[in-house]
Design a protein around this motif. Structure first.
Motif, PDB file in Angstrom:
ATOM      1  N   ARG A 177       0.836  -1.192   0.000  1.00  0.00           N
ATOM      2  CA  ARG A 177       0.000   0.000   0.000  1.00  0.00           C
ATOM      3  C   ARG A 177       0.873   1.245   0.000  1.00  0.00           C
ATOM      4  O   ARG A 177       1.969   1.245   0.563  1.00  0.00           O
ATOM      5  N   GLU A 179       0.314   5.534   0.710  1.00  0.00           N
ATOM      6  CA  GLU A 179      -0.600   6.584   1.135  1.00  0.00           C
ATOM      7  C   GLU A 179      -0.062   7.942   0.710  1.00  0.00           C
ATOM      8  O   GLU A 179       1.156   8.167   0.691  1.00  0.00           O
ATOM      9  N   VAL A 219      -5.298   6.298  -0.479  1.00  0.00           N
ATOM     10  CA  VAL A 219      -4.679   5.008  -0.174  1.00  0.00           C
ATOM     11  C   VAL A 219      -4.766   4.135  -1.420  1.00  0.00           C
ATOM     12  O   VAL A 219      -5.859   3.889  -1.941  1.00  0.00           O
ATOM     13  N   ARG A 221      -3.651   0.419  -3.100  1.00  0.00           N
ATOM     14  CA  ARG A 221      -3.169  -0.933  -2.820  1.00  0.00           C
ATOM     15  C   ARG A 221      -2.893  -1.643  -4.137  1.00  0.00           C
ATOM     16  O   ARG A 221      -3.735  -1.625  -5.047  1.00  0.00           O
TER      17      ARG A 221
END
Length: 235
Positions: A177, A179, A219, A221
């Motif tokens: 991930r 951010e 975010v 992923r």
């Protein structure tokens, strides 16, 4: 809010030597719903055949960022600048009061790149050009500023632009991930150069576009190994 724009639905122009996909209205492709995204005016996904390219032509009052995905592009301009930008690297041309340039693929294979145009904070800047190597490995696990008009990025590795904007890159392994504090008042536009990612339960495939708004913390992923380019602009 995420508006996914599938690669198959982008504008398309095949000139033989140039196969171009347009995320926003450009040249003969016109979609009144996709004229720009805040200060982001153009995002072209170009494939340039070997031994061909864009002959000398003028620009003014635009920040033009080229993100090379495969191959390399050779630049020459009316300021006397020459340079070769290869895969993993970025070049920035501030057209300002006016500049003429050419961009050629002098490589044995096809060159693939993203060309991103961002409207400047004002007209009349002095024209300039620069290029910098940004190895993909240096972007592992998080976003790295590749070009920026923010004072906080001045003096760092990011190439300077005359706009309230940042161009960022990230390389993620499957399951990782990343951010990014975008800010709910800002706009983002994200394109995976390779791989698939998930944002707010939406899947964004390879070379799809994701127009992002009203998102404070972005975010991302990776659903598979992915290489990502993100533009953060004023609304």
């Amino acid at each position: 809010m995420i508006d996914v724009r599938p690669f198959a639905e982008l504008g398309h122009a095949d000139h033989g030597w140039l196969d171009a996909k347009h995320h926003f209205s450009f040249a003969d492709y016109h979609d009144p719903r996709r004229m720009h995204w805040g200060a982001l005016r153009v995002w072209n996904d170009d494939a340039i055949a070997p031994g061909t390219g864009f002959g000398a032509h003028p620009h003014r009052d635009m920040e033009i960022i080229t993100y090379v995905r495969e191959g390399a592009v050779t630049h020459e301009d009316s300021l006397g600048n020459t340079g070769r930008t290869e895969a993993g690297d970025v070049q920035v041309m501030s057209a300002g009061t006016g500049i003429r340039h050419s961009e050629y693929n002098r490589e044995p294979g096809t060159t693939r790149l993203f060309q991103i145009w961002i409207m400047p904070d004002r007209a009349g800047h002095a024209p300039s050009w620069g290029t910098r190597a940004f190895p993909r490995g240096a972007r592992g696990g998080g976003f790295v500023a590749l070009a920026s008009g923010r004072a906080a990025d001045a003096g760092g590795d990011a190439l300077p632009i005359h706009a309230d904007a940042r161009v960022l890159g990230a390389t993620l392994k499957k399951g990782e991930r990343a951010e990014y504090h975008l800010g709910a008042e800002r706009l983002g536009y994200l394109v995976p150069a390779a791989g698939r990612v998930e944002i707010e339960d939406r899947t964004v495939g390879t070379r799809d576009g994701a127009a992002i708004s009203g998102t404070d913390l972005l975010v991302v992923r990776a659903l598979e190994d992915a290489e990502i380019v993100l533009v953060d602009v004023a609304a």
